[in-house]
Design a protein around this motif. Structure first.
Motif, PDB file in Angstrom:
ATOM      1  N   ASP A 287       8.561   2.059   8.879  1.00  0.00           N
ATOM      2  CA  ASP A 287       9.051   0.724   8.559  1.00  0.00           C
ATOM      3  C   ASP A 287       7.880  -0.127   8.086  1.00  0.00           C
ATOM      4  N   ILE A 288       7.997  -0.663   6.878  1.00  0.00           N
ATOM      5  CA  ILE A 288       6.911  -1.420   6.252  1.00  0.00           C
ATOM      6  C   ILE A 288       7.288  -2.899   6.187  1.00  0.00           C
ATOM      7  N   LYS A 289       6.467  -3.749   6.772  1.00  0.00           N
ATOM      8  CA  LYS A 289       6.703  -5.189   6.714  1.00  0.00           C
ATOM      9  C   LYS A 289       6.272  -5.729   5.349  1.00  0.00           C
ATOM     10  N   PHE A 290       6.987  -6.757   4.872  1.00  0.00           N
ATOM     11  CA  PHE A 290       6.566  -7.388   3.631  1.00  0.00           C
ATOM     12  C   PHE A 290       6.744  -8.904   3.739  1.00  0.00           C
ATOM     13  N   ALA A 291       6.022  -9.625   2.886  1.00  0.00           N
ATOM     14  CA  ALA A 291       5.989 -11.086   2.950  1.00  0.00           C
ATOM     15  C   ALA A 291       7.138 -11.703   2.161  1.00  0.00           C
TER      16      ALA A 291
ATOM     17  N   ILE B 179      10.980  -2.695   4.921  1.00  0.00           N
ATOM     18  CA  ILE B 179      11.465  -1.605   4.079  1.00  0.00           C
ATOM     19  C   ILE B 179      11.271  -0.306   4.847  1.00  0.00           C
ATOM     20  N   ARG B 180      12.338   0.460   4.998  1.00  0.00           N
ATOM     21  CA  ARG B 180      12.230   1.780   5.625  1.00  0.00           C
ATOM     22  C   ARG B 180      11.985   2.806   4.533  1.00  0.00           C
ATOM     23  N   VAL B 181      10.858   3.503   4.609  1.00  0.00           N
ATOM     24  CA  VAL B 181      10.485   4.439   3.554  1.00  0.00           C
ATOM     25  C   VAL B 181      10.248   5.832   4.124  1.00  0.00           C
TER      26      VAL B 181
ATOM     27  N   GLY C 243       0.801  -1.221   0.000  1.00  0.00           N
ATOM     28  CA  GLY C 243       0.000   0.000   0.000  1.00  0.00           C
ATOM     29  C   GLY C 243       0.827   1.261   0.000  1.00  0.00           C
ATOM     30  N   LEU C 244       2.101   1.167  -0.379  1.00  0.00           N
ATOM     31  CA  LEU C 244       2.957   2.359  -0.388  1.00  0.00           C
ATOM     32  C   LEU C 244       2.523   3.350  -1.458  1.00  0.00           C
ATOM     33  N   ARG C 245       2.691   4.624  -1.161  1.00  0.00           N
ATOM     34  CA  ARG C 245       2.469   5.665  -2.153  1.00  0.00           C
ATOM     35  C   ARG C 245       3.525   5.549  -3.245  1.00  0.00           C
TER      36      ARG C 245
END
Length: 232
Positions: A135-139, A124-126, A103-105
């Motif tokens: 900090d965004i978690k991803f699978a 991912i640090r955005v 869901g990142l911009r």
């Protein structure tokens, strides 16, 4: 005074014709005033917050959220597999996957550097809207897609282990406009207009269907106001 003001903005004149102002506009103006008076109250500039005696205008307008179904998502990845050049196939698939699964911009996707990715913890640090760092978690399936693209990035683009994750054919950072063009290219066959923002909407919609928690969706999308989330 506040109530008189809210009544005064309920209608406006355009080209000599008086029309009714939408609920959203009136609600947005109320929210702005409310924020201002809350600030004055917190800073002790006023003893009483008059907004506590008013109510935010109810929004009666229903929003239709555009999002992609699972069948449409599959068709997009099939199109990438069938039409993308080998050098950018994994790049384009990775871009779409990041939009759909985090869901990142689009601006945040464009600004990702390899050193921003923690592959051990899948984070991912955005830098997002308002220069906020999150900090965004991803699978693991997205991690595998990123790995595939990084191999191509090194093979076809002489990419280093640092710097922009997504590179253009000229080996520069892929711009926001370029990412928008990529999404448009692979979604033109769908019966709806899909943009990177609609990938974000798809993520939010699916997360809400899974959890039923609008506040969780607002948090992961980085919204300060849950009403913004409802529109997405």
């Amino acid at each position: 005074d506040i109530e008189r003001y809210m009544i005064s903005i309920s209608r406006k004149v355009i080209n000599g014709e008086e029309i009714e102002v939408g609920d959203e506009i009136r609600a947005a103006k109320w929210s702005s005033i409310n924020t201002f008076f809350k600030f004055l109250s917190q800073k002790k500039y006023i003893d009483h917050n008059p907004m506590l005696q008013t109510e935010r205008p109810k929004i009666k307008t229903k929003h239709t959220v555009t999002y992609m179904t699972s069948e449409e998502i599959k068709s997009v990845f099939d199109k990438i597999d069938a039409e993308a050049k080998p050098s950018i196939r994994n790049r384009d698939a990775c871009i779409v996957a990041i939009g759909l699964s985090t869901g990142l911009r689009v601006s945040a996707i464009s600004n990702i550097n390899i050193e921003d990715i923690n592959f051990k913890e899948n984070i991912i640090r955005v830098i997002e809207k308002g220069r906020k760092t999150r900090d965004i978690k991803f699978a693991d399936n997205l991690k595998n897609m990123i790995y595939l693209w990084m191999k191509d990035r090194e093979l076809y683009f002489n990419g280093r282990e640092t710097g922009p994750l997504f590179l253009s054919l000229k080996k520069n950072r892929l711009s926001v406009d370029a990412i928008q063009a990529i999404v448009k290219k692979y979604t033109e066959h769908l019966p709806k207009h899909i943009t990177p923002h609609k990938l974000r909407s798809t993520y939010g919609t699916n997360l809400y269907r899974e959890t039923g928690d609008i506040y969780l969706v607002a948090e992961v999308l980085g919204h300060n106001d849950v009403n913004t989330t409802r529109k997405h």
